[in-house]
Design a protein around this motif. Structure first.
Motif, PDB file in Angstrom:
ATOM      1  N   ASN A  70     -24.755 -93.629  25.905  1.00 12.84           N
ATOM      2  CA  ASN A  70     -24.338 -94.861  25.232  1.00 12.84           C
ATOM      3  C   ASN A  70     -23.140 -95.468  25.953  1.00 12.84           C
ATOM      4  OD1 ASN A  70     -24.681 -96.765  23.181  1.00 12.84           O
ATOM      5  ND2 ASN A  70     -23.105 -95.822  21.906  1.00 12.84           N
ATOM      6  N   SER A  71     -23.221 -95.444  27.291  1.00 10.04           N
ATOM      7  CA  SER A  71     -22.107 -95.936  28.097  1.00 10.04           C
ATOM      8  C   SER A  71     -21.978 -97.445  27.984  1.00 10.04           C
ATOM      9  CB  SER A  71     -22.288 -95.538  29.565  1.00 10.04           C
ATOM     10  OG  SER A  71     -23.478 -96.105  30.078  1.00 10.04           O
ATOM     11  N   HIS A  72     -20.781 -97.941  28.179  1.00 13.19           N
ATOM     12  CA  HIS A  72     -20.526 -99.374  28.053  1.00 13.19           C
ATOM     13  C   HIS A  72     -19.541 -99.774  29.152  1.00 13.19           C
ATOM     14  CE1 HIS A  72     -20.278-103.206  25.891  1.00 13.19           C
ATOM     15  NE2 HIS A  72     -18.991-103.195  26.166  1.00 13.19           N
ATOM     16  N   GLU A  73     -20.062-100.429  30.177  1.00 11.36           N
ATOM     17  CA  GLU A  73     -19.207-100.850  31.290  1.00 11.36           C
ATOM     18  C   GLU A  73     -19.695-102.182  31.828  1.00 11.36           C
ATOM     19  OE1 GLU A  73     -17.526 -99.069  35.531  1.00 11.36           O
ATOM     20  OE2 GLU A  73     -19.548 -98.562  34.844  1.00 11.36           O
ATOM     21  N   LYS A  74     -18.772-103.115  31.983  1.00  6.32           N
ATOM     22  CA  LYS A  74     -19.104-104.408  32.562  1.00  6.32           C
ATOM     23  C   LYS A  74     -19.306-104.239  34.065  1.00  6.32           C
ATOM     24  CE  LYS A  74     -18.806-106.787  28.755  1.00  6.32           C
ATOM     25  NZ  LYS A  74     -20.022-107.388  28.150  1.00  6.32           N
ATOM     26  N   LEU A  75     -20.473-104.637  34.533  1.00  2.00           N
ATOM     27  CA  LEU A  75     -20.788-104.444  35.949  1.00  2.00           C
ATOM     28  C   LEU A  75     -20.292-105.617  36.768  1.00  2.00           C
ATOM     29  CD1 LEU A  75     -24.395-102.939  35.717  1.00  2.00           C
ATOM     30  CD2 LEU A  75     -22.239-101.759  36.082  1.00  2.00           C
ATOM     31  N   ASN A  76     -18.976-105.721  36.872  1.00  2.00           N
ATOM     32  CA  ASN A  76     -18.415-106.730  37.765  1.00  2.00           C
ATOM     33  C   ASN A  76     -18.263-106.143  39.164  1.00  2.00           C
ATOM     34  OD1 ASN A  76     -16.045-105.114  37.683  1.00  2.00           O
ATOM     35  ND2 ASN A  76     -15.287-106.260  35.918  1.00  2.00           N
ATOM     36  N   ALA A  77     -17.943-106.996  40.116  1.00  3.90           N
ATOM     37  CA  ALA A  77     -17.875-106.573  41.514  1.00  3.90           C
ATOM     38  C   ALA A  77     -16.824-105.486  41.723  1.00  3.90           C
ATOM     39  CB  ALA A  77     -17.565-107.779  42.403  1.00  3.90           C
ATOM     40  N   GLU A  78     -15.713-105.586  41.030  1.00  2.00           N
ATOM     41  CA  GLU A  78     -14.642-104.594  41.196  1.00  2.00           C
ATOM     42  C   GLU A  78     -15.094-103.203  40.772  1.00  2.00           C
ATOM     43  OE1 GLU A  78     -10.069-103.781  39.601  1.00  2.00           O
ATOM     44  OE2 GLU A  78     -11.109-105.657  39.115  1.00  2.00           O
ATOM     45  N   ASN A  79     -15.761-103.114  39.626  1.00  2.00           N
ATOM     46  CA  ASN A  79     -16.229-101.812  39.150  1.00  2.00           C
ATOM     47  C   ASN A  79     -17.291-101.220  40.067  1.00  2.00           C
ATOM     48  OD1 ASN A  79     -14.556-101.802  36.906  1.00  2.00           O
ATOM     49  ND2 ASN A  79     -16.073-102.768  35.573  1.00  2.00           N
ATOM     50  N   ILE A  80     -18.174-102.069  40.582  1.00  2.99           N
ATOM     51  CA  ILE A  80     -19.230-101.577  41.461  1.00  2.99           C
ATOM     52  C   ILE A  80     -18.655-101.058  42.767  1.00  2.99           C
ATOM     53  CG2 ILE A  80     -21.257-102.285  42.802  1.00  2.99           C
ATOM     54  CD1 ILE A  80     -21.956-104.141  40.470  1.00  2.99           C
ATOM     55  N   VAL A  81     -17.697-101.780  43.334  1.00  4.30           N
ATOM     56  CA  VAL A  81     -17.047-101.303  44.566  1.00  4.30           C
ATOM     57  C   VAL A  81     -16.350 -99.981  44.318  1.00  4.30           C
ATOM     58  CG1 VAL A  81     -15.203-101.796  46.223  1.00  4.30           C
ATOM     59  CG2 VAL A  81     -16.784-103.606  45.561  1.00  4.30           C
ATOM     60  N   LYS A  82     -15.723 -99.849  43.148  1.00  4.80           N
ATOM     61  CA  LYS A  82     -15.041 -98.595  42.801  1.00  4.80           C
ATOM     62  C   LYS A  82     -16.019 -97.436  42.759  1.00  4.80           C
ATOM     63  CE  LYS A  82     -14.039 -97.862  38.553  1.00  4.80           C
ATOM     64  NZ  LYS A  82     -13.456 -97.975  37.184  1.00  4.80           N
TER      65      LYS A  82
ATOM     66  N   ALA B 255     -26.982-102.940  39.621  1.00  2.00           N
ATOM     67  CA  ALA B 255     -25.793-103.669  40.074  1.00  2.00           C
ATOM     68  C   ALA B 255     -26.086-105.164  40.203  1.00  2.00           C
ATOM     69  CB  ALA B 255     -25.311-103.100  41.410  1.00  2.00           C
ATOM     70  N   VAL B 256     -27.206-105.500  40.860  1.00  2.00           N
ATOM     71  CA  VAL B 256     -27.559-106.913  41.049  1.00  2.00           C
ATOM     72  C   VAL B 256     -27.837-107.584  39.709  1.00  2.00           C
ATOM     73  CG1 VAL B 256     -29.284-108.465  42.032  1.00  2.00           C
ATOM     74  CG2 VAL B 256     -28.417-106.568  43.390  1.00  2.00           C
ATOM     75  N   SER B 257     -28.624-106.922  38.862  1.00  2.00           N
ATOM     76  CA  SER B 257     -28.934-107.487  37.557  1.00  2.00           C
ATOM     77  C   SER B 257     -27.676-107.667  36.712  1.00  2.00           C
ATOM     78  CB  SER B 257     -29.921-106.573  36.827  1.00  2.00           C
ATOM     79  OG  SER B 257     -30.186-107.034  35.527  1.00  2.00           O
ATOM     80  N   GLY B 258     -26.802-106.656  36.726  1.00  2.00           N
ATOM     81  CA  GLY B 258     -25.574-106.738  35.946  1.00  2.00           C
ATOM     82  C   GLY B 258     -24.666-107.864  36.403  1.00  2.00           C
ATOM     83  N   MET B 259     -24.544-108.047  37.720  1.00  2.00           N
ATOM     84  CA  MET B 259     -23.679-109.119  38.230  1.00  2.00           C
ATOM     85  C   MET B 259     -24.267-110.497  37.946  1.00  2.00           C
ATOM     86  SD  MET B 259     -21.877-107.809  41.755  1.00  2.00           S
ATOM     87  CE  MET B 259     -23.269-106.941  42.483  1.00  2.00           C
ATOM     88  N   ILE B 260     -25.590-110.625  38.000  1.00  2.00           N
ATOM     89  CA  ILE B 260     -26.206-111.921  37.690  1.00  2.00           C
ATOM     90  C   ILE B 260     -26.006-112.272  36.224  1.00  2.00           C
ATOM     91  CG2 ILE B 260     -28.415-113.120  37.471  1.00  2.00           C
ATOM     92  CD1 ILE B 260     -29.344-111.718  39.992  1.00  2.00           C
ATOM     93  N   VAL B 261     -26.265-111.309  35.323  1.00  2.00           N
ATOM     94  CA  VAL B 261     -26.090-111.559  33.892  1.00  2.00           C
ATOM     95  C   VAL B 261     -24.629-111.848  33.572  1.00  2.00           C
ATOM     96  CG1 VAL B 261     -26.239-110.504  31.599  1.00  2.00           C
ATOM     97  CG2 VAL B 261     -28.109-110.215  33.227  1.00  2.00           C
ATOM     98  N   LEU B 262     -23.717-111.097  34.187  1.00  2.00           N
ATOM     99  CA  LEU B 262     -22.294-111.333  33.948  1.00  2.00           C
ATOM    100  C   LEU B 262     -21.859-112.692  34.476  1.00  2.00           C
ATOM    101  CD1 LEU B 262     -19.762-110.034  32.769  1.00  2.00           C
ATOM    102  CD2 LEU B 262     -19.276-109.069  35.018  1.00  2.00           C
ATOM    103  N   SER B 263     -22.466-113.139  35.576  1.00  2.00           N
ATOM    104  CA  SER B 263     -22.147-114.471  36.114  1.00  2.00           C
ATOM    105  C   SER B 263     -22.610-115.566  35.171  1.00  2.00           C
ATOM    106  CB  SER B 263     -22.803-114.652  37.485  1.00  2.00           C
ATOM    107  OG  SER B 263     -22.314-113.706  38.418  1.00  2.00           O
ATOM    108  N   ILE B 264     -23.728-115.324  34.486  1.00  2.00           N
ATOM    109  CA  ILE B 264     -24.229-116.314  33.529  1.00  2.00           C
ATOM    110  C   ILE B 264     -23.367-116.354  32.278  1.00  2.00           C
ATOM    111  CG2 ILE B 264     -26.184-116.921  32.051  1.00  2.00           C
ATOM    112  CD1 ILE B 264     -28.017-115.687  34.183  1.00  2.00           C
TER     113      ILE B 264
END
Length: 361
Positions: free
Chosen positions: A151-163, A216-225
């Motif tokens: 039940n993890s909850h993390e916003k997949l922004n670019a910073e988190n993905i690079v980390k 990662a790609v899906s998360g960043m697209i949804v977060l961008s929207i």
């Protein structure tokens, strides 16, 4: 002083409850999208197969892509794959990957519908008892791993993905994966070890990278929207290129396996391998099990194991009764992928024929 401490503790508890509620909601959205997408894909390939069978039965000289039935199946497939793609942005990777079992169940049910064979009740049960048992086990296992999944909850922004990319757990996993892939590829190509396990191990290793990049790609697209734009970061395009490349190589290895082995056997082993590697990659890259207790992890793994057994029984019965023919063969899927890539390459001014030579044959 004590009242301030009490107020802070209450505020923190409310924030944690809010995060848990948001996480549950997003997991539910992702799970429903994945189930819906798998159902649509199963229906679409059944419709496309029906189009091929109808043309062959009527001796129609038209190509399949001139029929409305085939195009309606293709549109359903695009919608299904789109729903699956978006589902990765909401739910944990370890929860979405095993849900491919839904397509196995729905394909079995649709098989009975499209076969339209008349059986006596006793003969029908005797022939398809393993299929019914497999569907029941798969449904029960799906309920278990969805209920006790991460039940993890993390916003997949670019910073988190690079980390996550530069973290030592993933770098170690990637190094071991590359070494294993090179060794298996050496035995497969140089020593002619054409074992199904080796071929599908290559597919699963590539698939573990694919699901990481897809999420990662899906998360960043949804977060961008929904929020801040993420498409301007280089990591998005790195992930996108890796996603496309690994998908193409997976299709190539699956096409090779389909020439050597029965398709139902491929479907069973590939589901087990790809699901296992997807769960491992999600646990390492996105750290999805870090906040889960031992009981939930054990019940989740039990649900996955029951799903594996159910899929095995379903595909075993298909091999025993009749050689299973996929509604859309891997050769046809490879042609679709090649046509799409060729069109994209022509739009970008790239010589597709020369670029395709780098693909593993």
């Amino acid at each position: 002083m004590s009242s301030d401490v009490r107020m802070n503790s209450v505020r923190m508890a409310r924030e944690e409850d809010g995060v848990a509620a948001d996480s549950y909601t997003e997991n539910l959205i992702g799970t429903l999208l994945a189930i819906f997408g798998n159902l649509l894909v199963s229906i679409s390939v059944s419709i496309q197969k029906q189009s091929h069978v109808t043309l062959a039965g009527n001796k129609d000289p038209r190509q399949y892509y001139y029929t409305k039935t085939w195009w309606s199946g293709l549109m359903l497939m695009v919608l299904g794959e789109g729903a699956l793609f978006v589902s990765y942005a909401f739910a944990p990777l370890s929860l979405i990957a095993p849900l491919n079992a839904v397509s196995v169940i729905s394909s079995s049910i649709l098989g009975f519908v499209f076969l339209r064979e008349k059986w006596k009740a006793q003969e029908f049960l005797k022939r398809y008892i393993l299929t019914f048992l497999g569907c029941a086990l798969t449904a029960g296992g799906t309920y278990l791993f969805v209920t006790f999944g991460p039940n993890s909850h993390e916003k997949l922004n670019a910073e988190n993905i690079v980390k996550h990319v530069i973290g030592w757990p993933f770098l170690l996993y990637l190094l071991l994966g590359i070494i294993t892939f090179c060794l298996v590829l050496y035995f497969y190509k140089q020593r002619n070890a054409n074992y199904l396990v080796l071929i599908l191990l290559l597919v699963a290793l590539l698939g573990s990278v694919t699901v990481i990049t897809v999420k990662a790609v899906s998360g960043m697209i949804v977060l961008s929207i929904l929020g801040p734009l993420q498409l301007s970061y280089p990591i998005f395009y790195v992930m996108f290129v890796c996603m496309v490349a690994t998908i193409v190589f997976q299709a190539s290895f699956l096409a090779q396996a389909s020439h050597l082995y029965d398709s139902s056997l491929i479907a069973c082993v590939n589901y087990i391998f790809c699901t296992t590697f997807a769960i491992v990659s999600g646990a390492i890259f996105y750290q999805e099990f870090n906040h889960e207790d031992v009981l939930h992890i054990c019940m989740f793994l039990l649900g996955c194991a029951i799903c594996f057994l159910g899929v095995f029984l379903i595909t075993k019965n298909k091999r025993k009764a009749k050689a299973f023919e996929p509604y859309v063969t891997m050769d046809m899927a490879k042609v679709y992928v090649a046509r799409i890539l060729k069109w994209m390459a022509s739009c970008l001014g790239i010589d597709f024929e020369s670029a395709a030579k780098i693909t593993v044959e």
